[in-house]
Write a protein that holds these residues in place. Structure first.
Motif, mmCIF file in Angstrom:
data_model
loop_
_atom_site.group_PDB
_atom_site.id
_atom_site.type_symbol
_atom_site.label_atom_id
_atom_site.label_comp_id
_atom_site.label_asym_id
_atom_site.label_seq_id
_atom_site.Cartn_x
_atom_site.Cartn_y
_atom_site.Cartn_z
ATOM 1 N N MET A 1 0.947 -1.229 -0.029
ATOM 2 C CA MET A 1 -0.174 0.132 -0.261
ATOM 3 C C MET A 1 0.930 1.328 -0.043
ATOM 4 S SD MET A 1 -2.827 1.552 0.026
ATOM 5 C CE MET A 1 -4.227 0.602 0.507
ATOM 6 N N ALA A 2 1.990 1.415 0.798
ATOM 7 C CA ALA A 2 2.755 2.524 0.738
ATOM 8 C C ALA A 2 3.342 2.754 -0.598
ATOM 9 C CB ALA A 2 3.656 2.218 1.835
ATOM 10 N N GLY A 3 3.981 1.510 -1.314
ATOM 11 C CA GLY A 3 4.469 1.767 -2.681
ATOM 12 C C GLY A 3 3.421 2.202 -3.495
ATOM 13 N N ILE A 4 2.216 1.941 -3.566
ATOM 14 C CA ILE A 4 1.285 2.397 -4.336
ATOM 15 C C ILE A 4 0.872 3.783 -4.145
ATOM 16 C CG2 ILE A 4 -1.269 2.466 -5.107
ATOM 17 C CD1 ILE A 4 -1.188 -0.650 -4.534
ATOM 18 N N THR A 5 0.908 4.275 -2.859
ATOM 19 C CA THR A 5 0.452 5.604 -2.633
ATOM 20 C C THR A 5 1.804 6.594 -2.882
ATOM 21 O OG1 THR A 5 1.216 5.099 -0.194
ATOM 22 C CG2 THR A 5 -1.143 4.930 -0.712
ATOM 23 N N GLU A 6 2.949 5.930 -2.789
ATOM 24 C CA GLU A 6 4.137 6.749 -3.292
ATOM 25 C C GLU A 6 4.124 6.845 -4.739
ATOM 26 O OE1 GLU A 6 9.089 6.538 -2.718
ATOM 27 O OE2 GLU A 6 7.787 4.557 -2.175
ATOM 28 N N ARG A 7 3.810 5.930 -5.443
ATOM 29 C CA ARG A 7 3.821 6.171 -6.731
ATOM 30 C C ARG A 7 2.481 6.990 -7.332
ATOM 31 N NH1 ARG A 7 5.799 1.224 -5.861
ATOM 32 N NH2 ARG A 7 7.355 0.362 -7.173
ATOM 33 N N LEU A 8 1.672 6.756 -6.625
ATOM 34 C CA LEU A 8 0.556 7.852 -7.085
ATOM 35 C C LEU A 8 0.727 9.261 -6.573
ATOM 36 C CD1 LEU A 8 -2.408 8.069 -8.063
ATOM 37 C CD2 LEU A 8 -3.292 7.520 -5.608
ATOM 38 N N ALA A 9 1.479 9.491 -5.555
ATOM 39 C CA ALA A 9 1.943 11.000 -5.323
ATOM 40 C C ALA A 9 2.672 11.441 -5.989
ATOM 41 C CB ALA A 9 2.551 10.952 -3.735
ATOM 42 N N TYR A 10 3.839 10.703 -6.857
ATOM 43 C CA TYR A 10 4.670 10.916 -7.772
ATOM 44 C C TYR A 10 4.010 11.500 -8.933
ATOM 45 C CZ TYR A 10 8.973 10.824 -10.252
ATOM 46 O OH TYR A 10 10.184 11.080 -11.110
ATOM 47 N N VAL A 11 3.101 10.696 -9.458
ATOM 48 C CA VAL A 11 2.411 10.818 -10.679
ATOM 49 C C VAL A 11 1.571 12.260 -10.341
ATOM 50 C CG1 VAL A 11 0.603 10.231 -12.206
ATOM 51 C CG2 VAL A 11 2.329 8.671 -11.579
ATOM 52 N N ARG A 12 0.848 12.348 -9.307
ATOM 53 C CA ARG A 12 0.052 13.723 -9.104
ATOM 54 C C ARG A 12 1.005 14.916 -8.918
ATOM 55 N NH1 ARG A 12 -4.759 10.951 -5.272
ATOM 56 N NH2 ARG A 12 -5.813 10.279 -6.967
ATOM 57 N N ALA A 13 2.069 14.697 -8.460
ATOM 58 C CA ALA A 13 3.045 15.815 -8.325
ATOM 59 C C ALA A 13 3.378 16.598 -9.642
ATOM 60 C CB ALA A 13 4.252 15.390 -7.686
ATOM 61 N N ILE A 14 3.139 15.726 -10.786
ATOM 62 C CA ILE A 14 3.462 16.363 -12.099
ATOM 63 C C ILE A 14 2.250 17.032 -12.670
ATOM 64 C CG2 ILE A 14 4.146 15.936 -14.500
ATOM 65 C CD1 ILE A 14 5.506 13.096 -13.326
ATOM 66 N N ALA A 15 1.111 16.735 -12.107
ATOM 67 C CA ALA A 15 -0.041 17.675 -12.188
ATOM 68 C C ALA A 15 -0.526 17.772 -13.533
ATOM 69 C CB ALA A 15 0.373 18.744 -11.549
ATOM 70 N N ILE A 16 -0.717 16.355 -14.299
ATOM 71 C CA ILE A 16 -1.169 16.651 -15.833
ATOM 72 C C ILE A 16 -2.728 16.778 -15.663
ATOM 73 C CG2 ILE A 16 -1.278 15.311 -17.903
ATOM 74 C CD1 ILE A 16 1.253 16.339 -17.276
ATOM 75 N N ASP A 17 -3.397 17.410 -16.300
ATOM 76 C CA ASP A 17 -4.888 17.588 -16.065
ATOM 77 C C ASP A 17 -5.389 16.304 -17.193
ATOM 78 O OD1 ASP A 17 -7.370 18.120 -16.178
ATOM 79 O OD2 ASP A 17 -7.242 20.040 -16.823
ATOM 80 N N PRO A 18 -6.179 15.475 -16.636
ATOM 81 C CA PRO A 18 -6.656 14.547 -17.312
ATOM 82 C C PRO A 18 -7.761 15.062 -18.586
ATOM 83 C CG PRO A 18 -6.777 13.803 -15.297
ATOM 84 C CD PRO A 18 -6.403 15.292 -15.163
ATOM 85 N N ALA A 19 -8.247 16.284 -18.236
ATOM 86 C CA ALA A 19 -9.125 16.771 -19.196
ATOM 87 C C ALA A 19 -8.416 17.111 -20.703
ATOM 88 C CB ALA A 19 -9.613 18.253 -18.727
ATOM 89 N N ILE A 20 -7.011 17.119 -20.741
ATOM 90 C CA ILE A 20 -6.678 17.238 -22.074
ATOM 91 C C ILE A 20 -6.894 16.169 -22.916
ATOM 92 C CG2 ILE A 20 -4.688 18.528 -21.049
ATOM 93 C CD1 ILE A 20 -2.727 16.275 -21.409
ATOM 94 N N ILE A 21 -7.319 14.807 -22.364
ATOM 95 C CA ILE A 21 -7.577 13.697 -23.310
ATOM 96 C C ILE A 21 -8.567 14.184 -24.224
ATOM 97 C CG2 ILE A 21 -8.741 11.571 -23.335
ATOM 98 C CD1 ILE A 21 -7.821 11.058 -20.629
#
Length: 343
Positions: free
Chosen positions: A223-243
């Motif tokens: 769980m810690a590994g997943i949340t760490e990765r999720l935090a890493y991705v969210r820190a880049i802050a790509i807006d999903p609306a660009i899809i």
């Protein structure tokens, strides 16, 4: 260097050559009463069959009767039957080249056709690019290009030209899709995106490869590994609306490619394609990691319930043994009392 190919052999035959099945021949080459009247106004059986062949091949595939092209026997028989002449009449057609050219000009006028010229190239590439907005497959791209040229009453250019136009249109569509997807990305985000493909000594791999390795076994560490990765991705802050800025099929293609292509391969892409592929992968990963976190929570809760159930079962088994011992003791006491009464 070998010429880049857009179409398969089967696709070339289907798009560029006359049909050879009876059903398709009838569908493509059945003349109207007005057509037959116009054809029969030509002088002589050879000219009638020759102009019928020209008319048929202008309509499908759309090139007209090219010099040196052999008319398939099934097509020739079908056309000859309609104009009531023998197929062999074609052998004597247009011994004077001027006759054939005259018929071509007459057919251009009758069918409201015009030749494809160099000034049409840019427009043709735009048509191919529009078709390639949702696909990289050559068949649908060239098919859409041919359909639009026919609609505009333009005689098809050589097959090689159509294929080159299709390739150019696909390349243009790829560039535009990448530009549209990346239009709102900032310079700082681009820096983070580019760093994802660089090997990290602490991870002993690229950050992108690390992000893809989502833990699955139910544990606090996972769980810690997943949340760490999720935090890493969210820190880049790509807006999903660009899809929504590109066709969904094009985005799915970027995401699929980004999910399997190793970092060293992505590094060899053009800048726009590389960044678009990584951005699509980040959007996909954020969704996947969020789902993985929920699934991991469910697994961990389920594991706790299972442990509790097993603990209760063990306690029940232990208490059952104690009750059994008490009952045996009680039975012995009752037996002794009964025996005492008898005595």
């Amino acid at each position: 260097m070998a010429r880049r190919s857009l179409l398969t052999g089967d696709e070339r035959r289907r798009l560029f050559e006359p049909p050879v099945t009876d059903r398709e021949v009838a569908r493509c080459y059945t003349f109207s009463a007005e057509d037959l009247e116009w054809i029969e106004a030509r002088h002589g059986a050879s000219n009638q069959l020759g102009v019928a062949v020209q008319m048929a091949l202008f309509r499908h595939p759309g090139f007209g009767w090219r010099l040196g092209e052999t008319v398939p026997a099934v097509v020739l028989r079908f056309l000859a039957d309609q104009v009531h002449v023998a197929p062999s009449a074609l052998d004597g057609y247009a011994r004077r080249p001027q006759t054939r050219l005259t018929h071509v000009r007459q057919l251009h006028e009758r069918l409201a056709l015009r030749p494809f010229n160099r000034t049409d190239l840019r427009h043709a590439v735009e048509i191919a690019s529009a078709a390639a907005r949702s696909t990289d497959k050559g068949g649908p791209i060239v098919e859409a290009l041919i359909a639009e040229l026919r609609r505009q009453r333009i005689i098809l250019p050589p097959a090689e030209t159509l294929e080159r136009v299709g390739l150019a249109g696909r390349a243009q569509a790829r560039r535009k899709a990448a530009d549209d997807l990346l239009a709102s990305i900032t310079l700082s985000q681009f820096e983070r995106i580019d760093q994802l493909l660089i090997n990290d000594p602490a991870l002993r791999k690229s950050p992108l490869a690390w992000l893809r390795e989502i833990p699955e076994s139910p544990s606090a560490a996972s769980m810690a590994g997943i949340t760490e990765r999720l935090a890493y991705v969210r820190a880049i802050a790509i807006d999903p609306a660009i899809i929504s800025s590109i066709h969904e099929h094009r985005f799915e293609q970027y995401a699929r490619e980004g999910a399997v292509a190793p970092a060293f391969l992505l590094s060899g892409y053009s800048v726009g394609r590389r960044r678009a592929t990584v951005v699509a992968q980040l959007i996909f990963l954020e969704s996947r990691l969020s789902d993985a976190a929920v699934d991991m929570f469910d697994k961990m809760v389920g594991s706790l319930f299972a442990k509790g159930r097993r603990s209760r079962e063990r306690k029940y088994q232990a208490s059952s043994r104690e009750v059994s011992q008490i009952m045996r003791l009680f039975s012995g006491v009752i037996g002794a009392v009964d025996q005492a009464r008898v005595d």
